[in-house]
Motif scaffolding. Structure first.
Motif, mmCIF file in Angstrom:
data_model
loop_
_atom_site.group_PDB
_atom_site.id
_atom_site.type_symbol
_atom_site.label_atom_id
_atom_site.label_comp_id
_atom_site.label_asym_id
_atom_site.label_seq_id
_atom_site.Cartn_x
_atom_site.Cartn_y
_atom_site.Cartn_z
ATOM 1 N N ASN A 24 -60.845 36.020 -73.042
ATOM 2 C CA ASN A 24 -59.818 35.658 -72.068
ATOM 3 C C ASN A 24 -60.446 34.869 -70.924
ATOM 4 O O ASN A 24 -61.665 34.713 -70.856
ATOM 5 C CB ASN A 24 -59.077 36.898 -71.562
ATOM 6 N N ALA A 25 -59.609 34.395 -70.021
ATOM 7 C CA ALA A 25 -60.095 33.531 -68.940
ATOM 8 C C ALA A 25 -61.140 34.224 -68.076
ATOM 9 O O ALA A 25 -62.148 33.624 -67.695
ATOM 10 C CB ALA A 25 -58.923 33.068 -68.080
ATOM 11 N N GLY A 26 -60.913 35.496 -67.781
ATOM 12 C CA GLY A 26 -61.871 36.226 -66.962
ATOM 13 C C GLY A 26 -63.217 36.364 -67.637
ATOM 14 O O GLY A 26 -64.268 36.223 -66.993
ATOM 15 N N ASP A 27 -63.209 36.625 -68.943
ATOM 16 C CA ASP A 27 -64.457 36.744 -69.699
ATOM 17 C C ASP A 27 -65.197 35.414 -69.744
ATOM 18 O O ASP A 27 -66.429 35.375 -69.629
ATOM 19 C CB ASP A 27 -64.175 37.218 -71.126
ATOM 20 N N ILE A 28 -64.445 34.328 -69.928
ATOM 21 C CA ILE A 28 -65.069 33.002 -69.967
ATOM 22 C C ILE A 28 -65.756 32.710 -68.634
ATOM 23 O O ILE A 28 -66.899 32.246 -68.589
ATOM 24 C CB ILE A 28 -64.024 31.920 -70.284
ATOM 25 N N LEU A 29 -65.068 32.988 -67.547
ATOM 26 C CA LEU A 29 -65.646 32.753 -66.222
ATOM 27 C C LEU A 29 -66.910 33.586 -66.016
ATOM 28 O O LEU A 29 -67.907 33.104 -65.467
ATOM 29 C CB LEU A 29 -64.620 33.064 -65.136
ATOM 30 N N VAL A 32 -69.858 32.033 -68.159
ATOM 31 C CA VAL A 32 -70.417 30.774 -67.650
ATOM 32 C C VAL A 32 -71.084 30.979 -66.297
ATOM 33 O O VAL A 32 -72.056 30.294 -65.963
ATOM 34 C CB VAL A 32 -69.345 29.665 -67.582
ATOM 35 N N ALA A 33 -70.588 31.935 -65.507
ATOM 36 C CA ALA A 33 -71.225 32.237 -64.222
ATOM 37 C C ALA A 33 -72.624 32.788 -64.453
ATOM 38 O O ALA A 33 -73.575 32.449 -63.722
ATOM 39 C CB ALA A 33 -70.388 33.243 -63.436
ATOM 40 N N GLN A 35 -74.482 32.294 -67.245
ATOM 41 C CA GLN A 35 -75.308 31.317 -67.949
ATOM 42 C C GLN A 35 -75.754 30.165 -67.055
ATOM 43 O O GLN A 35 -76.867 29.653 -67.196
ATOM 44 C CB GLN A 35 -74.562 30.764 -69.164
ATOM 45 N N PHE A 36 -74.882 29.748 -66.136
ATOM 46 C CA PHE A 36 -75.191 28.576 -65.313
ATOM 47 C C PHE A 36 -75.325 28.938 -63.834
ATOM 48 O O PHE A 36 -74.985 28.133 -62.964
ATOM 49 C CB PHE A 36 -74.100 27.521 -65.493
ATOM 50 N N LYS A 37 -75.807 30.104 -63.555
ATOM 51 C CA LYS A 37 -75.914 30.590 -62.185
ATOM 52 C C LYS A 37 -76.612 29.578 -61.278
ATOM 53 O O LYS A 37 -77.717 29.117 -61.566
ATOM 54 C CB LYS A 37 -76.680 31.910 -62.160
ATOM 55 N N GLY A 38 -75.943 29.225 -60.189
ATOM 56 C CA GLY A 38 -76.510 28.291 -59.227
ATOM 57 C C GLY A 38 -76.373 26.830 -59.620
ATOM 58 O O GLY A 38 -76.760 25.940 -58.855
ATOM 59 N N GLU A 39 -75.821 26.570 -60.801
ATOM 60 C CA GLU A 39 -75.694 25.191 -61.270
ATOM 61 C C GLU A 39 -74.308 24.929 -61.851
ATOM 62 O O GLU A 39 -74.145 24.198 -62.817
ATOM 63 C CB GLU A 39 -76.764 24.898 -62.329
ATOM 64 N N ILE A 40 -73.310 25.536 -61.239
ATOM 65 C CA ILE A 40 -71.933 25.376 -61.691
ATOM 66 C C ILE A 40 -70.988 25.428 -60.497
ATOM 67 O O ILE A 40 -71.250 26.135 -59.522
ATOM 68 C CB ILE A 40 -71.564 26.470 -62.720
ATOM 69 N N VAL A 41 -69.906 24.652 -60.562
ATOM 70 C CA VAL A 41 -68.884 24.674 -59.523
ATOM 71 C C VAL A 41 -67.512 24.714 -60.194
ATOM 72 O O VAL A 41 -67.371 24.341 -61.362
ATOM 73 C CB VAL A 41 -68.951 23.439 -58.588
ATOM 74 N N GLN A 60 -63.408 38.843 -59.420
ATOM 75 C CA GLN A 60 -64.520 39.317 -60.237
ATOM 76 C C GLN A 60 -65.865 39.223 -59.513
ATOM 77 O O GLN A 60 -66.896 39.590 -60.068
ATOM 78 C CB GLN A 60 -64.587 38.522 -61.548
ATOM 79 N N GLY A 61 -65.837 38.722 -58.285
ATOM 80 C CA GLY A 61 -67.066 38.634 -57.509
ATOM 81 C C GLY A 61 -68.075 37.663 -58.086
ATOM 82 O O GLY A 61 -69.291 37.882 -57.973
ATOM 83 N N LEU A 62 -67.608 36.586 -58.682
ATOM 84 C CA LEU A 62 -68.495 35.627 -59.332
ATOM 85 C C LEU A 62 -69.063 34.617 -58.330
ATOM 86 O O LEU A 62 -68.371 34.175 -57.417
ATOM 87 C CB LEU A 62 -67.737 34.876 -60.437
ATOM 88 N N GLN A 63 -70.315 34.275 -58.522
ATOM 89 C CA GLN A 63 -70.979 33.318 -57.647
ATOM 90 C C GLN A 63 -70.735 31.898 -58.155
ATOM 91 O O GLN A 63 -71.628 31.238 -58.682
ATOM 92 C CB GLN A 63 -72.473 33.623 -57.568
#
Length: 244
Positions: A24-29, A32-33, A35-41, A60-63
């Motif tokens: 689902n959308a939350g799982d996808i986010l 990717v958060a 996997q690409f920590k600090g290099e995604i917007v 979800q408290g994602l960075q």
């Protein structure tokens, strides 16, 4: 990151796609958060899709930083929602503006509303006000998130959860690719997500004030965008996809 598209094999993209399959959308986010920590917007234009993504990211408290493109011709209601969103979630959304020299040149050479004269001129306006700022927003990133959905228009019917953005040399994730308009509305109602007041006045898709108008309930979602053009032309270039 401007990687040669040829260096990204179809098998790599397929592997990522398989990993996201059925999520689902939350799982996808979340994936990717991580996997690409600090290099995604996440790019937001404050549409229903973007507001849902913003809520999911914060909930979800994602960075994942949020960025937006201010073309200089947005609706007052969009600016109001921008401020309300920041206040609601306690965040700052980073703005990227078009280069003033490029806007001055465009207007001085062609006039303030040259985008109505031809598809070519309209795309030039989008290039100055959207594409160049986006390239700066995505600089040094490896991936970006946006709210593309298959049911939005004829130009987006083959959108996938993950795609390779050859124009910028990075991955593009579309967590809401299979969501319907009703899915968006239900989520926004369930979580009391702030949204643009124009959506209640017949504006399903909202861009620049000069290029957007209200539509009928029976019309395509993006019918009100660049209404003087044919449906297959109604993209600004931010989400150009390869044709097969």
């Amino acid at each position: 990151m401007h990687t040669d598209p040829g260096s990204i094999s179809g098998s790599v993209l397929s592997s990522i796609s398989r990993d996201l399959s059925g999520k689902n959308a939350g799982d996808i986010l979340q994936r990717v958060a991580d996997q690409f920590k600090g290099e995604i917007v996440c790019a937001t234009s404050f549409g229903l899709e973007d507001q849902v993504l913003t809520d999911l990211i914060i909930r979800q408290g994602l960075q994942i930083p949020l960025v937006t493109l201010d073309t200089g011709r947005l609706f007052p209601e969009t600016y109001e929602l921008w401020e309300r969103t920041e206040q609601r979630y306690g965040i700052r959304i980073q703005a990227f503006f078009p280069l003033s020299s490029s806007v001055e040149q465009l207007v001085n050479e062609r006039g303030i509303n040259s985008f109505t004269q031809s598809v070519e001129y309209r795309k030039d306006c989008c290039r100055v006000r959207k594409l160049e700022p986006l390239s700066r927003a995505l600089k040094d990133q490896k991936a970006w998130i946006c709210g593309l959905r298959r049911s939005q228009s004829v130009t987006r019917q083959s959108v996938e959860a993950v795609e390779w953005d050859s124009a910028h040399g990075l991955y593009k994730f579309n967590p809401l690719f299979d969501w319907s308009e009703d899915d968006l509305r239900q989520y926004i109602k369930a979580y009391d997500v702030p949204y643009n007041a124009l959506h209640d006045r017949g504006f399903p898709s909202i861009g620049c004030a000069c290029c957007t108008r209200a539509v009928r309930l029976c019309d395509d979602v993006r019918q009100g965008r660049w209404w003087w053009e044919e449906p297959e032309h109604k993209e600004c270039g931010l989400h150009n996809r390869p044709r097969h």
